[in-house]
Design a protein around this motif. Structure first.
Motif, short mmCIF file in Angstrom:
data_model
loop_
_atom_site.label_atom_id
_atom_site.label_comp_id
_atom_site.label_asym_id
_atom_site.label_seq_id
_atom_site.Cartn_x
_atom_site.Cartn_y
_atom_site.Cartn_z
N PHE A 1 0.77 -0.98 0.10
CA PHE A 1 -0.01 -0.02 -0.02
C PHE A 1 0.96 1.21 -0.17
CE2 PHE A 1 -2.06 3.64 2.40
CZ PHE A 1 -3.22 3.73 1.44
N ILE A 2 0.64 2.01 -1.00
CA ILE A 2 1.38 3.40 -1.07
C ILE A 2 0.37 4.60 -1.18
CG2 ILE A 2 2.89 4.94 -2.42
CD1 ILE A 2 4.44 2.19 -3.10
N HIS A 3 0.35 5.54 -0.55
CA HIS A 3 -0.64 6.43 -0.45
C HIS A 3 -0.20 7.69 -1.42
CE1 HIS A 3 -3.72 9.31 1.01
NE2 HIS A 3 -2.75 10.36 1.17
N PHE B 1 1.84 8.22 -8.89
CA PHE B 1 2.74 8.09 -7.86
C PHE B 1 2.84 6.93 -7.26
CE2 PHE B 1 3.80 8.55 -3.29
CZ PHE B 1 5.07 9.12 -3.42
N GLN B 2 1.82 6.04 -7.03
CA GLN B 2 1.86 4.90 -6.64
C GLN B 2 2.84 3.98 -7.66
OE1 GLN B 2 -1.89 3.18 -5.50
NE2 GLN B 2 -2.85 5.12 -4.65
N GLN C 1 6.51 4.55 -7.30
CA GLN C 1 7.06 4.16 -6.08
C GLN C 1 7.15 2.42 -6.15
OE1 GLN C 1 8.53 6.37 -3.91
NE2 GLN C 1 8.20 7.58 -5.31
N LYS C 2 6.03 1.88 -6.55
CA LYS C 2 6.25 0.72 -6.78
C LYS C 2 7.16 -0.14 -7.53
CE LYS C 2 1.31 -0.19 -5.43
NZ LYS C 2 -0.15 -0.62 -5.89
N LEU C 3 7.36 0.66 -8.61
CA LEU C 3 8.59 0.29 -9.61
C LEU C 3 10.03 0.52 -8.69
CD1 LEU C 3 7.35 1.66 -13.01
CD2 LEU C 3 7.80 -0.66 -12.24
N LYS C 4 9.99 1.65 -8.31
CA LYS C 4 11.23 1.84 -7.40
C LYS C 4 11.39 0.79 -6.35
CE LYS C 4 11.53 6.85 -7.85
NZ LYS C 4 11.66 8.14 -7.21
N SER C 5 10.71 0.44 -5.70
CA SER C 5 10.73 -0.78 -4.66
C SER C 5 10.91 -1.98 -5.14
CB SER C 5 9.37 -0.50 -3.60
OG SER C 5 8.39 -0.91 -4.34
N LEU C 6 10.74 -2.39 -6.47
CA LEU C 6 10.75 -3.54 -6.83
C LEU C 6 12.35 -3.65 -7.29
CD1 LEU C 6 9.39 -6.07 -8.00
CD2 LEU C 6 8.83 -4.85 -10.10
#
Length: 335
Positions: free
Chosen positions: A132-134, A139-140, A143-148
């Motif tokens: 979950f990213i607010h 933006f979500q 951020q999910k691509l970055k965290s992956l």
């Protein structure tokens, strides 16, 4: 290195006949057969001239420094300089053998298509995507691509490194298994082992070829034709051509150190573009040069938000190795 007394193509000749002679084609075929390419060079292009004037004048690139892919892999930062002729009708060649070690730089993330065929790939992506990213949808996604990136690095750093060594190891085990089967033809365990090793060997070969092909950016050859050697040579050629090993300053002095090259490039573009942006807005600067504009009824179409289907069609129409952005994820990841 030396005077080969012929050229590779008619583009390496200025003046005289432009006829493609047998000597040119034979020399070109010889270089292809021997897998030799020109060492990166700078300076004078036409290395010989007949010292004549007017229509009788002729200049050719007869002198060159050639090397194979093994040489390029060992000495990737070498380059040749062709100096002015002086008193001879040939230009002298100087090969710089000093290797300048650049400081270590972080390697940017790059997604490799071969990762998709690994059994844990989709579970890693699914886990990160459910986080979950607010924020807004865009933006979500960012951020999910970055965290992956880091989980993919951690998972495949070892599995997809030293592929050539792993291929040789599996091939050796496969050869041993096949030799043992020659004496134990009906052994079920050996037959299952052979099947497993054969599948692993094929997977590693395809992974190696795919990874090197992506690095070389050759998109017009298909996988499965054992083009690994060609892809590897193309990758080395691209890597060597992208390096800036030396510059010539505005005063004519050669610059060879990484710090000096960086400072000279920065000074050149500061002088060319200026250190401070102009006070005018872009529209005021470009306005006088724009003679054609769209019709008013087309403006709402450009300003409209694209639908999910339009976005999907756009992404899926891209070549799989093209990257939508600088994040390192190519179109194949989204396919």
């Amino acid at each position: 290195m030396g005077d080969f007394n012929t050229i590779v193509s008619i583009n390496e000749k200025n003046g005289g006949s432009n006829r493609l002679t047998p000597a040119i084609t034979e020399f070109r075929d010889c270089l292809l057969e021997a897998e030799l390419v020109d060492l990166r060079y700078k300076g004078i292009f036409f290395t010989w001239n007949n010292q004549s004037f007017g229509e009788a004048c002729s200049a050719k690139k007869l002198d060159r420094v050639l090397a194979n892919s093994f040489w390029h892999s060992i000495f990737p930062q070498l380059e040749c300089t062709f100096l002015p002729q002086g008193g001879s009708d040939h230009n002298p060649m100087v090969v710089k053998l000093t290797i300048t070690l650049n400081p270590h730089k972080a390697i940017p993330f790059k997604f490799f298509n071969a990762w998709c065929f690994h059994p844990h790939f989709f579970s890693i992506v699914d886990k990160q995507w459910k986080t979950f990213i607010h924020g807004t949808s865009m933006f979500q996604a960012i951020q999910k691509l970055k965290s992956l990136k880091q989980p993919l690095r951690d998972e495949y750093r070892d599995k997809f490194s030293n592929l050539k060594e792993k291929i040789s190891k599996v091939k050796l085990e496969l050869d041993r298994c096949q030799a043992e089967l020659d004496h134990k033809t009906f052994d079920a365990d050996l037959r299952n082992l052979k099947k497993t090793l054969s599948a692993e060997h094929s997977r590693l070969l395809l992974a190696e070829e795919d990874v090197i092909r992506q690095k070389s950016r050759i998109t017009w050859l298909k996988l499965g034709d054992s083009n690994t050697s060609y892809f590897h040579k193309s990758f080395l050629s691209r890597s060597n051509s992208k390096r800036i090993l030396s510059l010539t300053s505005t005063t004519g002095e050669p610059i060879t150190t990484p710090e000096g090259i960086k400072a000279e490039a920065l000074a050149f573009f500061k002088h060319l573009l200026g250190e401070n942006p102009p006070p005018q807005h872009g529209q005021e600067i470009l306005g006088p040069f724009i003679t054609k504009t769209i019709l008013p009824q087309h403006i709402p179409l450009l300003e409209s938000i694209p639908t999910d289907l339009e976005i999907k069609q756009c992404i899926f129409s891209m070549s799989k190795d093209k990257a939508p952005g600088p994040d390192g994820f190519n179109a194949y990841f989204f396919h």
